[in-house]
Scaffold this motif. Structure first.
Motif, PDB file in Angstrom:
ATOM      1  N   ASP A 333       0.879  -1.166   0.179  1.00  0.00           N
ATOM      2  CA  ASP A 333      -0.050  -0.141   0.190  1.00  0.00           C
ATOM      3  C   ASP A 333       0.872   1.158   0.023  1.00  0.00           C
ATOM      4  N   GLU A 334       2.127   1.260   0.474  1.00  0.00           N
ATOM      5  CA  GLU A 334       3.073   2.278   0.657  1.00  0.00           C
ATOM      6  C   GLU A 334       3.409   2.751  -0.845  1.00  0.00           C
ATOM      7  N   ASP A 335       3.579   1.767  -1.500  1.00  0.00           N
ATOM      8  CA  ASP A 335       3.904   1.867  -3.134  1.00  0.00           C
ATOM      9  C   ASP A 335       2.888   2.634  -3.725  1.00  0.00           C
ATOM     10  N   ARG A 336       1.538   2.157  -3.333  1.00  0.00           N
ATOM     11  CA  ARG A 336       0.268   2.936  -4.099  1.00  0.00           C
ATOM     12  C   ARG A 336       0.420   4.333  -3.476  1.00  0.00           C
ATOM     13  N   ILE A 337       0.877   4.818  -2.474  1.00  0.00           N
ATOM     14  CA  ILE A 337       0.749   6.193  -1.806  1.00  0.00           C
ATOM     15  C   ILE A 337       1.813   7.018  -2.917  1.00  0.00           C
ATOM     16  N   LEU A 338       2.933   6.334  -2.943  1.00  0.00           N
ATOM     17  CA  LEU A 338       3.974   6.969  -3.947  1.00  0.00           C
ATOM     18  C   LEU A 338       3.598   7.134  -5.492  1.00  0.00           C
ATOM     19  N   VAL A 339       2.868   5.817  -5.841  1.00  0.00           N
ATOM     20  CA  VAL A 339       2.500   6.227  -7.348  1.00  0.00           C
ATOM     21  C   VAL A 339       1.441   7.570  -7.301  1.00  0.00           C
ATOM     22  N   ASP A 340       0.515   7.442  -6.379  1.00  0.00           N
ATOM     23  CA  ASP A 340      -0.368   8.297  -6.606  1.00  0.00           C
ATOM     24  C   ASP A 340      -0.179   9.835  -6.458  1.00  0.00           C
ATOM     25  N   THR A 341       1.130   9.991  -5.513  1.00  0.00           N
ATOM     26  CA  THR A 341       1.715  11.374  -5.405  1.00  0.00           C
ATOM     27  C   THR A 341       2.496  11.424  -6.708  1.00  0.00           C
ATOM     28  N   ALA A 342       3.205  10.707  -7.345  1.00  0.00           N
ATOM     29  CA  ALA A 342       3.849  10.766  -8.579  1.00  0.00           C
ATOM     30  C   ALA A 342       2.921  11.555  -9.563  1.00  0.00           C
ATOM     31  N   VAL A 343       1.798  10.714  -9.701  1.00  0.00           N
ATOM     32  CA  VAL A 343       0.912  11.030 -10.875  1.00  0.00           C
ATOM     33  C   VAL A 343       0.319  12.573 -10.632  1.00  0.00           C
ATOM     34  N   GLN A 344      -0.179  12.858  -9.382  1.00  0.00           N
ATOM     35  CA  GLN A 344      -0.714  14.063  -8.943  1.00  0.00           C
ATOM     36  C   GLN A 344       0.491  15.152  -9.371  1.00  0.00           C
ATOM     37  N   GLU A 345       1.787  14.982  -8.813  1.00  0.00           N
ATOM     38  CA  GLU A 345       2.801  15.808  -9.303  1.00  0.00           C
ATOM     39  C   GLU A 345       2.982  16.041 -10.882  1.00  0.00           C
ATOM     40  N   ALA A 346       2.737  15.026 -11.453  1.00  0.00           N
ATOM     41  CA  ALA A 346       2.968  15.073 -12.898  1.00  0.00           C
ATOM     42  C   ALA A 346       1.954  15.827 -13.611  1.00  0.00           C
ATOM     43  N   THR A 369      -0.173   3.491 -16.956  1.00  0.00           N
ATOM     44  CA  THR A 369      -0.265   4.870 -16.991  1.00  0.00           C
ATOM     45  C   THR A 369       0.838   5.459 -17.702  1.00  0.00           C
ATOM     46  N   VAL A 370       0.650   6.088 -18.879  1.00  0.00           N
ATOM     47  CA  VAL A 370       1.691   6.822 -19.791  1.00  0.00           C
ATOM     48  C   VAL A 370       1.602   8.432 -19.215  1.00  0.00           C
ATOM     49  N   LEU A 371       2.547   8.941 -19.142  1.00  0.00           N
ATOM     50  CA  LEU A 371       2.662  10.615 -18.609  1.00  0.00           C
ATOM     51  C   LEU A 371       3.337  11.222 -19.854  1.00  0.00           C
ATOM     52  N   CYS A 372       2.628  12.101 -20.507  1.00  0.00           N
ATOM     53  CA  CYS A 372       3.173  12.727 -21.776  1.00  0.00           C
ATOM     54  C   CYS A 372       3.395  14.189 -21.419  1.00  0.00           C
ATOM     55  N   GLY A 373       4.726  14.721 -21.606  1.00  0.00           N
ATOM     56  CA  GLY A 373       5.008  15.957 -21.432  1.00  0.00           C
ATOM     57  C   GLY A 373       5.844  16.459 -20.245  1.00  0.00           C
ATOM     58  N   GLY A 374       6.492  15.494 -19.806  1.00  0.00           N
ATOM     59  CA  GLY A 374       7.204  15.810 -18.781  1.00  0.00           C
ATOM     60  C   GLY A 374       8.581  16.600 -18.799  1.00  0.00           C
ATOM     61  N   ALA A 375       9.024  17.008 -17.959  1.00  0.00           N
ATOM     62  CA  ALA A 375      10.906  17.676 -18.308  1.00  0.00           C
ATOM     63  C   ALA A 375      11.627  16.686 -17.902  1.00  0.00           C
ATOM     64  N   PRO A 376      12.978  16.674 -18.467  1.00  0.00           N
ATOM     65  CA  PRO A 376      13.898  15.689 -17.911  1.00  0.00           C
ATOM     66  C   PRO A 376      14.325  15.980 -16.319  1.00  0.00           C
ATOM     67  N   SER A 377      13.876  17.221 -15.892  1.00  0.00           N
ATOM     68  CA  SER A 377      14.274  17.263 -14.315  1.00  0.00           C
ATOM     69  C   SER A 377      13.091  16.988 -13.560  1.00  0.00           C
ATOM     70  N   SER A 378      12.060  16.774 -13.769  1.00  0.00           N
ATOM     71  CA  SER A 378      10.867  16.387 -13.260  1.00  0.00           C
ATOM     72  C   SER A 378      10.904  15.143 -12.202  1.00  0.00           C
ATOM     73  N   PRO A 379      10.222  15.238 -11.006  1.00  0.00           N
ATOM     74  CA  PRO A 379      10.832  14.122 -10.001  1.00  0.00           C
ATOM     75  C   PRO A 379      10.231  12.781 -10.576  1.00  0.00           C
ATOM     76  N   PHE A 380       8.946  12.611 -11.434  1.00  0.00           N
ATOM     77  CA  PHE A 380       8.530  11.551 -11.788  1.00  0.00           C
ATOM     78  C   PHE A 380       9.381  10.913 -13.006  1.00  0.00           C
ATOM     79  N   VAL A 381      10.321  11.747 -13.454  1.00  0.00           N
ATOM     80  CA  VAL A 381      11.136  11.273 -14.511  1.00  0.00           C
ATOM     81  C   VAL A 381      12.586  10.662 -13.690  1.00  0.00           C
ATOM     82  N   VAL A 382      13.103  11.542 -13.125  1.00  0.00           N
ATOM     83  CA  VAL A 382      14.259  11.468 -12.404  1.00  0.00           C
ATOM     84  C   VAL A 382      14.405  10.105 -11.413  1.00  0.00           C
TER      85      VAL A 382
END
Length: 795
Positions: A333-346, A369-382
Motif C-alpha cells: 500500500d505504501e507503493d500505491r501512495i508513492l504512485v498516486d503522489t507521482a501522478v498528481q505531481e506530474a 499509465t503513460v505520462l506525456c509532456g514531462g521535463a527531464p528534471s521532473s521528479p517522476f522522470v528522475v
C-alpha cells in the motif's frame, strides 16, 4: 485473444492484443515447501540446518498469502558457516578444472529434471528467473571452469566470496554472481533477499546432488542487510559483492568501511532511456515499450523518448494498446501512495495522462499509465515511483536524444529503436550505459560483460571480464587491504589538519632547497593557497625541497581541465594514443639524468640504481603504448539470433593517490594504464617521496598529450584524498595510503558511486613494481575500463 472469441485476424492485427495467459500451477513447489514444513532453515556444510530459538522471517506471495518462513541467522551461525566455507574452499579449489566443470554440468542435468519445481518456486516468490536462463548460465560458466587454467593464466581464486542480494533483486541477478565465483574455484556464501531465499536454498540442495563438496556453497538467510555486515566482519571472508537497490548497497558499503574487505556493488532500480527514432518500425517499438514498461516486476524504470516527427504516430498507438489492460499489482500500500503522489505531481506540472482504465480508489494496484509532456528534471522522470508509470518526452535531433538519455544519474541500460544501423551504433557508443539493446529490450546472456556506469554499480558481471572480480593476480603476494577492525574516526574531520609551519632559515641562496611547482591544465603553477610543504631527506634529515601544498580548489581546477579534454582523448584512435605514449617514453629517456638525480636525492639510491628505475619506467610506458591497440573488445557468439558487441570504454576522470615505493616506476605504471585506455588523470604524488613525480612534470610539458589530460597536485595526502573523494565528476580513485584513508574512501565514495582500488601501504612489502609480469599489466588495464554490451538482433 484476451476476452474475445469472434474477432477476425485483421482485427487482432490492428489491436495487437495479447492472448490469454496459460493457467499457472504451483503444486510442485508447494510440495517441496511442505516437505520442509514450510519452514526453511540455513544451508551450511552441505545440509539444511534449523537452529532452535531463532527468529523467523515470513515470505508472502503476490496476493499477500504466506509462502513459507526462513530462519534469521545469528552470530553462531555466521561463524559456523565461515568455517564450513573455508573447508569447502580447500576441497573445491583443490579439484581439477575438469572436475569442477563436471559438477556444474551435472547440475544442468538436475535442473532439467527439476525445472518445474524451480520455475514454480521462482514464480511463487516473485524472484523472476526461468530454468532455461539458469541452464544457459551454468553451461556458459562450466566451460570457463574447464578452461580457467588454459585461458586465464597467472590468476588464482580469492577464497571465500560472499554474494549479497536485496529483497527486490531477481534470482538470475543473484546467480549471475554466485555461479562464476564457484566456477573460478572460490567457495561462496550467499546472503539472499527474502524473495530469492527459497530458490537459492533449492538450488543449493541440487548442487549437493551434483557433487559439490560440502561447504563450497552455503546460504545464510536473515531479515535485513545487518546479516551481510556480520558475515563481512568474519576474518575468513576475502571478497563481497552485492546486487540490489542502491540504498541497501550504500548502507552495506558504509557499514563495511575499515573492515579490510573489498565490496563491489551492482544496482537495480535504474532509470533507463527507451529511444524511438523516426526511422524505427513504430508498431514494433510501441509493442516493445509496453512490454518493457508494464511488467509486473522489473529491475529498471523506463523513460520513453520519441523523435518529434513521429510523436503523433506513437501516442495514438500507445493509447490504443494500453486500452483495457488490467491493473498491475504493487508490492505494498505504501507503493500505491508513492504512485498516486507521482501522478498528481506530474499533472500539476502539465503532464497529460493516458490510462488503461480508471485507477481503483484504494488497494495495492494501479493501471498502466503513460505520462506525456514531462521535463527531464521532473521528479517522476528522475526518481520514478515503483509502479506501472511510463514518462514520455520528445527530442528533435540525434544529439538531443543522447543528451536526454545521459541525463539520468544511472547508467544501467538503454533500448534504441531504428532501422538505421549507423545511427544505432553511433547512439549506442555515445550513451553512458552498460547495456544497449537495438530494436529489442531486456535481453540477457551470461556471455555479455556488463558494467554499471555512473550510479549503477562499481563492478563488471558476465563474460570473461566479469570473472576477474573473483580472481587474484599471481603478481599480488597478499591482499591489498589487511583485515582489521574499523578505526573510530570522525569522517568530517579527516584531512583537515593544519598545514605544517615553515620557518625561514638563514641559508644563502646557493644552498637553499629547490622549489617545485605542480601541474594543472597544462601549466606548471603554485597551489591556489600559495602555501608549500617541506620535503625531507631520507631518514628525516634536512629539507631537500619545497613543493606546493595543494587543496580542494586545485583539485577542482584540475578536474575542470581534465573533463574538457577527456572525451576527445577517448575518441582518438588507439594508434594515436599509442604514438603519444611512445613520445612520452622518449621524453623520459631524454630527461634520464635529471629524473635519476631526483630519485637519488629523494630516496638515497645510487645513480646507477636510479637510472635503472628511469629505464624501467620508459620501458613501462612503451609497454602501455603497445597495449593501446591490442585489446579492443570483441564480437560474441550468442545462443539467440543476433550479434553482440563487447566494448571496453574509459572510466572518465581517474584520481591517483600514488604509492611511496618506486615513486617514478609506480607512477608511470598507473598513469600509462589510465591514459592508454582513454581516461584523464589527476595525480597526487607520494607525500613522503614526491620529487621524482614533480620532476616528471618537465617531461609532461614537452609531450604532445592534450592540455589538461594529466594533472599533478602535490601536498598533504589526506587533504587531497578528501578533495578527490568529494568531487562528483571523478569516476574512480586508485589509492595507496593509510588504513584511515582507505576507510574514509569506502565510507564516503557512495554518492555518486566511485570505483575504488585501495591499498594499505606497508613499510616492507606490497606490490613489486619492478616486475614485468603479464598479469600486472592486465590487472591495471581491466581496472581502467568499464564494459558495454550492444545487442543487435537479426531475423
Amino acid at each position: 485473444m484476451a476476452g474475445s472469441t469472434d474477432k477476425a485476424v485483421f482485427d487482432i492485427f490492428l489491436s495487437m492484443e495479447s492472448g490469454p495467459a496459460a493457467a499457472s500451477s504451483t503444486a510442485t513447489a508447494q510440495a517441496w515447501l511442505e516437505h520442509h514444513s514450510c519452514s526453511l532453515g540455513l544451508f551450511i556444510d552441505g545440509k539444511f540446518v534449523c537452529p532452535a530459538d531463532r527468529q523467523t522471517c515470513s515470505i508472502a506471495d503476490s496476493k499477500g498469502g504466506n509462502v513459507c518462513s526462513t530462519v534469521c541467522a545469528a552470530d553462531d551461525d555466521v561463524s559456523q558457516c565461515a568455517s564450513s566455507a573455508v573447508s569447502g574452499y580447500k576441497a573445491w579449489s583443490g579439484m581439477s578444472c575438469y572436475a569442477r566443470a563436471k559438477v556444474l554440468l551435472r547440475l544442468v542435468s538436475l535442473l532439467g529434471q527439476h525445472s518445474k519445481c524451480v520455475s514454480e518456486l521462482c514464480d511463487l516468490c516473485e524472484a523472476s528467473c526461468s530454468p532455461a536462463s539458469l541452464v544457459r548460465l551454468l553451461q556458459y560458466y562450466s566451460s570457463w571452469a574447464q578452461l580457467r587454467d588454459s585461458l586465464i593464466t597467472n590468476w588464482t581464486p580469492l577464497g571465500v566470496v560472499v554474494v549479497v542480494a536485496s529483497d527486490d533483486c531477481s534470482f538470475y541477478s543473484l546467480m549471475l554472481k554466485a555461479v562464476p565465483a564457484l566456477a573460478m574455484g572460490n567457495s561462496v556464501i550467499i546472503v539472499p533477499g527474502r524473495s530469492t531465499a527459497p530458490p537459492a536454498l533449492l538450488l543449493a540442495q541440487l548442487f549437493m546432488g551434483a557433487g559439490l563438496p560440502a561447504g563450497a556453497l552455503n546460504i545464510l538467510t536473515g531479515s535485513d542487510m545487518s546479516l551481510a555486515v556480520k558475515v563481512a566482519q568474519n576474518s575468513s571472508i576475502s571478497y563481497m559483492t552485492y546486487s540490489g537497490n542502491k540504498q541497501d548497497g550504500i548502507m552495506l558499503h558504509k557499514a563495511t568501511a575499515g573492515i579490510g574487505i573489498p565490496v563491489s556493488i551492482s544496482c537495480i532500480g535504474a532509470t533507463c532511456p527507451f529511444i524511438i527514432f523516426e526511422s524505427a518500425d513504430i508498431d514494433s517499438a510501441v509493442d516493445g515499450v509496453l512490454e518493457a514498461a508494464f511488467k509486473k516486476k522489473k529491475e529498471v524504470h523506463w523513460v520513453l523518448y520519441v523523435q518529434e516527427s513521429v510523436f503523433k504516430l506513437v501516442i495514438p498507438r500507445l493509447k490504443q494498446r494500453i486500452a483495457g489492460k488490467k491493473c498491475v499489482n504493487l508490492a505494498s500500500d505504501e507503493d500505491r501512495i508513492l504512485v498516486d503522489t507521482a501522478v498528481q505531481e506530474a499533472q500539476q506540472q502539465g503532464a497529460e495522462l493516458l490510462q488503461s482504465c480508471a485507477a481503483p480508489p484504494s488497494g495495492a494496484s494501479y493501471p498502466p499509465t503513460v505520462l506525456c509532456g514531462g521535463a527531464p528534471s521532473s521528479p517522476f522522470v528522475v526518481s520514478p515511483a515503483p509502479g506501472p508509470l511510463l514518462p514520455v518526452m520528445t527530442f528533435r535531433s540525434n544529439t538531443e536524444a543522447v543528451t536526454l538519455g545521459n541525463h539520468s544519474p544511472h547508467g544501467l541500460a538503454a533500448s534504441i529503436w531504428t532501422e538505421d544501423l549507423t545511427l544505432a551504433l553511433e547512439t549506442a557508443k555515445s550513451l553512458s550505459v552498460g547495456s544497449v539493446w537495438v530494436n529489442s529490450h531486456s535481453v540477457t546472456d551470461p556471455g555479455l560483460p556488463i558494467s554499471g556506469h555512473k550510479d549503477s554499480g562499481t563492478c563488471t558481471d558476465g563474460g570473461q571480464a566479469g570473472l576477474y572480480q573473483f580472481l587474484r593476480s599471481s603478481c599480488t603476494s597478499s591482499p591489498p587491504l589487511p583485515r582489521s577492525s574499523p578505526v573510530s574516526m570522525d569522517y568530517t574531520k579527516f584531512g583537515i589538519a593544519a598545514s605544517p609551519v615553515l620557518i625561514p632559515d638563514n641559508t644563502d641562496a646557493a644552498s637553499a632547497p629547490k622549489t617545485y611547482l605542480q601541474f594543472v591544465g597544462g601549466k606548471a603553477c603554485k597551489s591556489d593557497s600559495g602555501c608549500s610543504v617541506a620535503v625531507q631527506a631520507p631518514g628525516g634529515g634536512s629539507v631537500l625541497a619545497y613543493c606546493p601544498d595543494g587543496g580542494r580548489k586545485d583539485v577542482r581546477n584540475a578536474v575542470e581541465a581534465a573533463i574538457k579534454v577527456q572525451p576527445g582523448w577517448m575518441k582518438k584512435s588507439p594508434t594515436a594514443r599509442a604514438q603519444s605514449l611512445y613520445f612520452l617514453a622518449k621524453g623520459l629517456e631524454a630527461k634520464r639524468r635529471d629524473i635519476a638525480m631526483s630519485i637519488t636525492s629523494q630516496l638515497g639510491l645510487s645513480m646507477d640504481d636510479a637510472e635503472k628505475e628511469v629505464d624501467l619506467s620508459a620501458a613501462r610506458l612503451s609497454d602501455w603504448a603497445a597495449y593501446c591497440d591490442k585489446i579492443q573488445g570483441e564480437t560474441l557468439p550468442m545462443p539467440q539470433s543476433g550479434t553482440a558487441l563487447s566494448i571496453p570504454e574509459a572510466l572518465g576522470v581517474v584520481g591517483l593517490v600514488l604509492p611511496d615505493k618506486n615513486p617514478l616506476l609506480s607512477m608511470v605504471t598507473l598513469l600509462g594504464a589510465a591514459i592508454a585506455t582513454g581516461n584523464a588523470v589527476v595525480m597526487v604524488p607520494s607525500q613522503k617521496n614526491p620529487l621524482p613525480v614533480l620532476a616528471f612534470i618537465q617531461v609532461l610539458q614537452s609531450s604532445d598529450l592534450p592540455v589538461g589530460l594529466v594533472n599533478v597536485i602535490s601536498g598533504r595526502r589526506d587533504q587531497l584524498t578528501v578533495a578527490l573523494a568529494n568531487h562528483s565528476v571523478i569516476k574512480a580513485i586508485w589509492y595507496w595510503g593509510s588504513a584511515e584513508g582507505c576507510q574514509y574512501l569506502q565510507h564516503t565514495c557512495t554518492s555518486p558511486l566511485k570505483t575504488l582500488r585501495l591499498f594499505c601501504q606497508k613499510e616492507n612489502g606490497g606490490m613489486n613494481w619492478t616486475q614485468s609480469h603479464p598479469s600486472l599489466l592486465e590487472e591495471m588495464w581491466r581496472n581502467a575500463v568499464q564494459w558495454k554490451s550492444v545487442w543487435i538482433p537479426t531475423a
